[in-house]
Design a protein around this motif. Structure first.
Motif, mmCIF file in Angstrom:
data_model
loop_
_atom_site.group_PDB
_atom_site.id
_atom_site.type_symbol
_atom_site.label_atom_id
_atom_site.label_comp_id
_atom_site.label_asym_id
_atom_site.label_seq_id
_atom_site.Cartn_x
_atom_site.Cartn_y
_atom_site.Cartn_z
ATOM 1 N N UNK A 130 -16.552 -78.933 -50.771
ATOM 2 C CA UNK A 130 -16.188 -79.205 -49.383
ATOM 3 C C UNK A 130 -15.030 -78.312 -48.931
ATOM 4 N N UNK A 131 -14.370 -77.675 -49.884
ATOM 5 C CA UNK A 131 -13.185 -76.868 -49.572
ATOM 6 C C UNK A 131 -13.471 -75.364 -49.653
ATOM 7 N N UNK A 132 -14.203 -74.949 -50.685
ATOM 8 C CA UNK A 132 -14.363 -73.506 -50.926
ATOM 9 C C UNK A 132 -15.039 -72.728 -49.777
ATOM 10 N N UNK A 133 -15.938 -73.332 -48.970
ATOM 11 C CA UNK A 133 -16.508 -72.528 -47.879
ATOM 12 C C UNK A 133 -15.463 -71.977 -46.915
ATOM 13 N N UNK A 134 -14.293 -72.611 -46.895
ATOM 14 C CA UNK A 134 -13.238 -72.146 -45.986
ATOM 15 C C UNK A 134 -12.425 -70.987 -46.580
ATOM 16 N N UNK A 135 -12.612 -70.740 -47.873
ATOM 17 C CA UNK A 135 -11.705 -69.816 -48.563
ATOM 18 C C UNK A 135 -12.189 -68.367 -48.573
ATOM 19 N N UNK A 136 -13.362 -68.108 -48.028
ATOM 20 C CA UNK A 136 -13.902 -66.752 -48.080
ATOM 21 C C UNK A 136 -13.486 -65.862 -46.918
ATOM 22 N N UNK A 137 -12.519 -66.285 -46.124
ATOM 23 C CA UNK A 137 -12.141 -65.523 -44.937
ATOM 24 C C UNK A 137 -10.775 -64.872 -45.134
ATOM 25 N N UNK A 138 -10.728 -63.555 -44.989
ATOM 26 C CA UNK A 138 -9.482 -62.824 -45.210
ATOM 27 C C UNK A 138 -8.401 -63.274 -44.224
ATOM 28 N N UNK A 139 -7.245 -63.529 -44.746
ATOM 29 C CA UNK A 139 -6.089 -63.921 -43.929
ATOM 30 C C UNK A 139 -6.280 -65.237 -43.160
ATOM 31 N N UNK A 140 -7.204 -66.057 -43.643
ATOM 32 C CA UNK A 140 -7.372 -67.390 -43.074
ATOM 33 C C UNK A 140 -6.988 -68.410 -44.148
ATOM 34 N N UNK A 141 -6.616 -69.587 -43.695
ATOM 35 C CA UNK A 141 -6.030 -70.564 -44.608
ATOM 36 C C UNK A 141 -6.681 -71.938 -44.526
ATOM 37 N N UNK A 142 -6.821 -72.544 -45.692
ATOM 38 C CA UNK A 142 -7.103 -73.970 -45.774
ATOM 39 C C UNK A 142 -5.777 -74.689 -45.994
ATOM 40 N N UNK A 143 -5.540 -75.741 -45.242
ATOM 41 C CA UNK A 143 -4.354 -76.568 -45.501
ATOM 42 C C UNK A 143 -4.867 -77.933 -45.951
ATOM 43 N N UNK A 144 -4.762 -78.162 -47.239
ATOM 44 C CA UNK A 144 -5.374 -79.336 -47.845
ATOM 45 C C UNK A 144 -4.414 -80.529 -47.767
ATOM 46 N N UNK A 145 -4.935 -81.688 -47.380
ATOM 47 C CA UNK A 145 -4.100 -82.891 -47.385
ATOM 48 C C UNK A 145 -3.707 -83.194 -48.829
ATOM 49 N N UNK A 146 -2.428 -83.338 -49.087
ATOM 50 C CA UNK A 146 -1.987 -83.729 -50.430
ATOM 51 C C UNK A 146 -1.300 -85.092 -50.329
ATOM 52 N N UNK A 147 -0.085 -85.080 -49.780
ATOM 53 C CA UNK A 147 0.659 -86.341 -49.644
ATOM 54 C C UNK A 147 1.015 -86.493 -48.175
ATOM 55 N N UNK A 148 0.355 -87.408 -47.503
ATOM 56 C CA UNK A 148 0.516 -87.485 -46.052
ATOM 57 C C UNK A 148 1.725 -88.353 -45.676
ATOM 58 N N UNK A 149 2.052 -88.341 -44.393
ATOM 59 C CA UNK A 149 3.311 -88.957 -43.960
ATOM 60 C C UNK A 149 3.173 -90.423 -43.584
ATOM 61 N N UNK A 150 1.947 -90.925 -43.592
ATOM 62 C CA UNK A 150 1.720 -92.283 -43.083
ATOM 63 C C UNK A 150 1.845 -93.330 -44.188
#
Lengths: 273, 273
Positions: A130-150
């Motif tokens: 679900x994450x890797x399709x976003x990673x094939x773009x040069x100079x583009x970023x995935x920002x993955x939820x890790x520890x949220x503020x809520x």
């Protein structure tokens, strides 16, 4: 935008502020409601007033989607306006997407190719494909939820597994098999400032997107103390405390002042680098 | 739609099939491209042909969002068409949303009040306050991701915690503090058929939305053997295997036949109730 360019912008502007464009038609100044597109009119004024003091903008898609087609038009116009007039701004779509591979691939095309955004927030629950399709773009970023503020972040993200690892730590560690600090960042809420020390042990070099300053109660100083690295490594978001600081015809001027106040606190922190 | 009405529809139509409207403009029959709104034209034909054999439709929002404003228009038209012509169909927006409370509340308004959908898929990573805003609507449903059908589901969902509980089990258990079997369902992928036994120990009475039959390789029989309960308890989705079964001018007729084939298999399973 690549990591080095982002860091150069941060140094040049002495700021790592991201302004959250959580634009709610029920909260914008009433005099804007006579505009053809009140949401875009609000965003444009906010952007023009705050751009000198920030390095990123983060529209949260929920606010635009809640207005249906009109909302999408306002969102697209906002992105086009930013790309044309402020090409040095890092643009994050706060979408919290995450779906099976072929669907994530469609999202990637939409947000990175068609809309020319720099980054997209992604939820990790569905794992690698679900994450890797976003990673094939040069100079583009995935920002993955890790520890949220809520508050709800405690329900699952802090669950400790049989290896002694908490879920958000597993997300940080495991996702490094998929991407690196040139195409992946993590969402870490400012409301859990003391956690940044643990997080930096796992991802010392990655940029972190930090919501929760301002309305949600997080402390900028604490976040910097534990979270900053040698290339700053932080993009700190503020939404409501800036964009809704004033509801009169002076709203944009006041938003600019609020952004400048935060920028000045950030300049102090950046001197420690 | 409430649980009893859903079960009545299942019995009456001898089907618990959900047709996934994952409509991709690059995959629809080329003769439709001359239509003013090819995506809606495709959906309308698919719906008219399959409605006798299914009890639910599930448009995946990613496919519509990938077309920007045009896509949202096609999505809205599809929902309006369903609500007007097939009010007995249960309509699920496969959106996999999940955000902090005030943002989830906006999503809830959009999907439940404005669009009059019956259900929305929600990702659980952000915990309670990202889910509960959806639960305050009578006869509306949250469908929480539990165990998904993709390969990446193994990355985090199967992680065992110090209490011996896997993450998807914790999601099932913990979320019952927030909702019940009248306003909450769970996504459980058909590709993990043997897991349904464990799942039914935790949520014996809830409906499960089951993707992964067909193109993704899951077995209907296995899902029914382990997953069915006294009110059926299953909504089984099929997307590509039905809507793209044929790419000629007969696409809708063939889609109807494929849906009928699945419905007949389901009728056999329902006799065991």
């Amino acid at each position: 935008m690549n990591k080095q360019e982002l860091f150069e912008n941060i140094k040049r502007k002495e700021s790592f502020l991201c302004v959250g464009l959580d634009t709610d038609i029920q909260k914008i100044p009433s005099h804007l409601l006579k505009e053809e597109d009140p949401v875009f009119a609000f965003n444009k004024a906010i952007i023009d007033a705050t751009a000198p003091y920030c390095i990123a903008y983060k529209p949260n898609l929920a606010f635009y989607e809640s207005m249906g087609v009109k909302g999408w038009l306002a969102f697209e116009k906002t992105i086009q306006y930013l790309n044309k007039n402020y090409p040095d701004q890092f643009i994050i779509a706060d979408a919290k997407r995450g779906d099976i591979g072929n669907t994530s691939a469609m999202y990637a095309r939409t947000f990175f190719e068609e809309m020319q955004l720099d980054a997209l927030t992604v939820a990790p629950y569905m794992g690698e494909d679900s994450v890797t399709p976003f990673l094939g773009y040069e100079n583009k970023w995935v920002i993955l939820l890790a520890l949220t503020s809520n508050k709800g972040s405690h329900d699952f993200q802090l669950t400790t597994d049989t290896e002694g690892e908490r879920l958000f730590e597993k997300v940080l560690r495991k996702s490094q098999e998929w991407g690196n600090d040139q195409n992946m960042m993590y969402v870490v809420g400012a409301t859990q400032g003391h956690m940044f020390e643990d997080i930096r042990k796992i991802v010392p070099n990655h940029f972190l997107l930090v919501p929760g300053i301002g309305a949600q109660g997080g402390s900028l100083e604490e976040v910097c103390q534990y979270g900053m690295n040698s290339t700053c490594g932080l993009i700190v978001n503020s939404s409501r405390a800036i964009i809704y600081a004033d509801s009169t015809e002076s709203f944009a001027v006041v938003a600019g002042e609020k952004a400048r106040e935060v920028q000045q606190q950030m300049a102090v922190q950046l001197k420690k680098l």
